[in-house]
Design a protein around this motif. Structure first.
Motif, short mmCIF file in Angstrom:
data_model
loop_
_atom_site.label_atom_id
_atom_site.label_comp_id
_atom_site.label_asym_id
_atom_site.label_seq_id
_atom_site.Cartn_x
_atom_site.Cartn_y
_atom_site.Cartn_z
N LEU A 87 -7.07 6.34 -1.68
CA LEU A 87 -5.62 6.25 -1.83
C LEU A 87 -4.90 6.56 -0.53
O LEU A 87 -3.89 5.93 -0.20
CB LEU A 87 -5.15 7.20 -2.94
N LEU A 88 -5.41 7.54 0.23
CA LEU A 88 -4.81 7.86 1.52
C LEU A 88 -4.93 6.67 2.48
O LEU A 88 -3.97 6.33 3.18
CB LEU A 88 -5.48 9.09 2.14
N ALA A 91 -2.51 3.92 1.46
CA ALA A 91 -1.14 4.27 1.83
C ALA A 91 -0.92 4.13 3.33
O ALA A 91 0.16 3.72 3.78
CB ALA A 91 -0.83 5.71 1.38
N SER A 159 -8.33 1.54 -8.28
CA SER A 159 -8.87 2.76 -7.68
C SER A 159 -9.95 3.40 -8.56
O SER A 159 -10.93 3.94 -8.06
CB SER A 159 -7.74 3.76 -7.42
N SER A 226 0.22 8.61 -2.06
CA SER A 226 -1.12 8.91 -2.60
C SER A 226 -1.02 9.77 -3.83
O SER A 226 -1.74 9.56 -4.82
CB SER A 226 -1.98 9.59 -1.53
#
Length: 368
Positions: A87-88, A91, A159, A226
């Motif tokens: 997720l980081l 982003a 995800s 995130s």
């Protein structure tokens, strides 16, 4: 401008895209693998202590040591190590302004598939979560485009499915096999797009979009984006995961899981998977992350590679990647394309998953 001459070039742009995605998945795999091995080592210590205190054959141990603790550590040690860096990274790519370049590069491909250029937006959102991907289909003008893109976007590895790919395929076979699974997924979606164009022909107009300037990502924005995606797992999925782990452990204690597994035995036998895997497929319909942790619970170990062969791991991953979407995605489908459209999407995904699972089984026997 100099960067864009390369990043959006008709040839080098795709080379850069593959390089960035390859580096992205390699970093996620390395960080996730090291964190998982470190954290899950403590689970064995906790389970041994609770087993010695409660007795490994007692109902209390099945509730706590084999149920509660596995649910807690499963979220911390198996899901989060891969989900957080994924997720980081997503982003960071969005905040830097690179994702719109990806949409620009893929627009031509969308038209080759007979889809509207704006279809790339739901597809990109699908890598985060299938629900906003389905909801984003409302930007398309015709019901035909909304239905086709909705059916295809739920096949994108969100995800939760990405965690499954990293924790099983990448962990056992290596990160390049995981990247191969993503590429295989795109090929299947492309083929289905062409088939949908043949069955439901329609000319889709072009896409006009503004390409923003490159920006230096700010950590505050990256962390906030995130967390918005991660919060859904922490607040919703993790409690279900813990309760589900405890329920499955109690079912195993009383032998009731065998009834469920027996009912699903025709499916698991067809895919050459152990019968105990049947219960994990049901939990996966609630949340895709549950399939992974419930697999550890069903097999009775966090070292799934010691129980399942590489071919079985690949078959299980491919099947879960494509089969029935989670309950929240089905609800979103019903809102955007109606219950009839949602039923078509669910039925087609299940048939596709079974066919591709059998293909993965055959591939594994030949190559792995």
């Amino acid at each position: 401008d100099r960067l864009d001459r390369v990043a959006t070039h008709r040839f080098w742009g795709y080379v850069v895209l593959v390089a960035i995605l390859g580096l992205f998945f390699q970093v996620v795999f390395v960080l996730g693998q090291r964190a998982e091995e470190f954290i899950m080592g403590y689970l064995e210590v906790v389970q041994d202590l609770s087993g010695g205190w409660l007795g490994k054959e007692s109902l209390a141990y099945h509730l706590l040591g084999d149920g509660l603790f596995l649910g807690i550590f499963g979220g911390v040690g198996i899901v989060l190590p891969y989900l957080v860096p994924f997720l980081l990274g997503l982003a960071l790519l969005e905040d830097s302004g690179y994702l719109p370049r990806v949409a620009f590069l893929m627009d031509n491909l969308m038209h080759r598939l007979g889809l509207h250029g704006k279809s790339i937006i739901p597809f990109i959102l699908g890598y985060g979560c299938s629900v906003p991907a389905v909801m984003a289909t409302r930007i398309l003008e015709t019901y035909r485009d909304r239905l086709v893109v909705a059916c295809l976007s739920i096949l994108i590895p969100c995800s939760a499915r990405s965690v499954l790919i990293f924790a099983l395929v990448a962990y056992v076979l290596g990160p390049y096999y995981a990247l191969g699974v993503y590429f295989f997924n795109l090929v299947i979606i492309a083929l289905l797009g062409r088939i949908s164009t043949w069955i439901l022909p329609e000319v889709s107009p072009g896409l006009l979009m503004e390409i923003p300037e490159y920006r230096r990502p700010t950590w505050s924005n990256v962390v906030k984006k995130s967390w918005r995606s991660l919060r859904d797992f922490v607040v919703v999925a993790w409690p279900i995961l813990i309760v589900g782990s405890m329920v499955l452990s109690v079912l195993k204690y009383f032998g009731l899981d065998e009834v469920i597994n027996a009912g699903l035995r025709p499916l698991t036998a067809l895919l050459n998977l152990p019968a105990v895997v049947g219960t994990t497929l049901i939990f996966g319909i609630m949340r895709k992350e549950l399939s992974l942790v419930m697999l550890n619970e069903a097999l009775g170990t966090t070292q799934v590679s010691s129980v399942l062969t590489p071919t079985q791991l690949l078959t299980f991953t491919i099947f879960v990647l494509f089969y029935i979407p989670c309950a929240s995605t089905i609800a979103a489908l019903s809102r955007e394309v109606g219950w009839r459209g949602a039923a078509v999407a669910v039925a087609l995904s299940l048939i596709l998953a079974l066919a591709l699972g059998l293909g993965a089984r055959a591939f594994g026997h030949l190559v792995l």
